[in-house]
Design an enzyme around this catalytic site. Structure first.
Site, PDB file in Angstrom:
ATOM      1  N   GLY A 182       0.797  -1.222   0.000  1.00 20.43           N
ATOM      2  CA  GLY A 182       0.000   0.000   0.000  1.00 20.43           C
ATOM      3  C   GLY A 182       0.823   1.262   0.000  1.00 20.43           C
ATOM      4  O   GLY A 182       1.334   1.677  -1.039  1.00 20.43           O
ATOM      5  N   ASP A 183       0.984   1.883   1.128  1.00 18.28           N
ATOM      6  CA  ASP A 183       1.615   3.203   1.232  1.00 18.28           C
ATOM      7  C   ASP A 183       3.130   3.110   1.050  1.00 18.28           C
ATOM      8  O   ASP A 183       3.909   3.423   1.944  1.00 18.28           O
ATOM      9  CB  ASP A 183       1.260   3.817   2.584  1.00 18.28           C
ATOM     10  CG  ASP A 183       1.696   5.274   2.693  1.00 18.28           C
ATOM     11  OD1 ASP A 183       1.931   5.899   1.653  1.00 18.28           O
ATOM     12  OD2 ASP A 183       1.811   5.760   3.831  1.00 18.28           O
TER      13      ASP A 183
END
Length: 350
Positions: A182-183
């Site tokens: 994700g991030d």
């Protein structure tokens, strides 16, 4: 956070790391106020998997200076939200500590139990459970790649190849285990040695654990500069692994060029540029580096290389081979190049 004196109890061993329980936490004399870092304030949004949506520390605890937890002395790191420098009073070892609410910490560290040990992923050394908070200890590091790239302005290809290969290897290992990160961004990768040659993913707290083979996710959190076009499209679910591949492309571009491929002080304009997917490749990059960048920064997710495919790209072999010659031995001062085209804006560099 108000902490109280207590006596420790026996360590409870579970899995590959231990849990020590302390009924309360013990305070240390307050130090002068340390200002909080804005960190990655420009997030698209938060989700239960994101560190900023949890409660690593209370709003006031970051200002209270050091605290003693068992045999550890903790001091908040001003540039890393929810992370402390930890000193083991018993043996003098320095570690880093992440603090989570007791109701969240097991979910935050669950991904570690699903992964085989990997040299480019930080491991948990110890866990101490307090009355309200859980303290997760990992090996210390020597700064993150975000800070390193900012200082160097750009990273020579042979050096970037060695560092980026390790980052991609960590991501590929997670993907193979059914974990989407994700991030992803440069700040997520730290150096485990003073020479800054060995890179590791610093944590898995905000990853997504896939329930099966399908890697579709719906979260829309992340650093704006690294977010992929399909996340901005608002079309619902998207491939988490392919979004990670895009973020790896942004990382590589930033390492080689010294600025983001898509940047603008206005978020609306920034997102518009990302949706269009057009960027400039400056002169001086090798053909293989250009090829790898173009294979990652593609608007169509299905056309991007997977993290595993990245590892067999010929750019790595060519860059490392080229570095063997004496002409490639360049000192750090010679790596510094003037910033003439784009002035680095702190708000753009997440």
């Amino acid at each position: 956070m108000i902490v109280h004196r207590s006596s420790p109890v026996a360590c409870i061993r579970t899995g590959r790391y231990g849990h020590k329980r302390f009924d309360n936490e013990e305070p240390v004399a307050k130090c002068p106020r340390i200002s909080e870092s804005s960190g990655d304030a420009g997030l698209l949004g938060t989700s239960p998997g994101s560190p900023v949506s949890g409660t690593p520390l209370s709003a006031t605890s970051a200002h209270q200076g050091p605290a003693r937890i068992g045999q550890f002395l903790l001091l908040p790191l001003v540039d890393r939200v929810g992370v402390h420098s930890a000193w083991d009073i018993d043996n003098g070892e320095e570690l880093v500590c992440k603090v989570f609410d007791m109701g969240q910490y097991q979910e935050k560290i669950r991904a570690y139990s699903m992964l085989l040990k990997h040299r480019n992923i930080a491991q948990i050394r110890d866990i101490v459970l307090g009355e309200h908070m859980a303290y997760v200890f990992q090996e210390r590091d020597y700064g993150d790649m975000h800070t390193f790239v900012k200082r160097c302005k750009h990273v020579p290809e042979h050096q970037a190849a060695k560092l980026f290969y390790q980052a991609a290897s960590a991501v590929a290992h997670c993907h193979q285990a059914g974990i989407v990160l994700g991030d992803l961004k440069l700040r997520k990768f730290v150096f485990s040695d003073e020479k800054r040659t060995h890179v590791k993913l610093e944590g898995l707290e905000d990853c997504r654990i896939l329930p099966g083979e399908d890697d579709s996710v719906t979260d829309t959190h992340g650093c704006p500069a690294y977010v992929s076009p399909e996340i901005l499209s608002g079309g619902g679910s998207y491939s988490g692994k392919q979004a990670d591949a895009w973020s790896l492309g942004v990382m590589l571009y930033t390492m080689l060029v010294g600025r983001y491929p898509f940047h603008d002080s206005d978020p609306v304009a920034l997102f518009s540029k990302i949706r269009r997917g057009t960027y400039c490749l400056p002169e001086g990059l090798s053909l293989r580096a250009r090829c790898l960048l173009r294979s990652l920064l593609r608007r169509e997710p299905a056309e991007r290389l997977s993290a595993t495919d990245i590892l067999i790209h010929p750019w790595f072999h060519a860059s490392i081979q080229d570095a063997d010659g004496p002409e490639q031995e360049v000192g750090l001062t010679e790596q510094m190049v003037p910033q003439v085209e784009v002035e680095v804006d702190e708000q753009l560099f997440c």
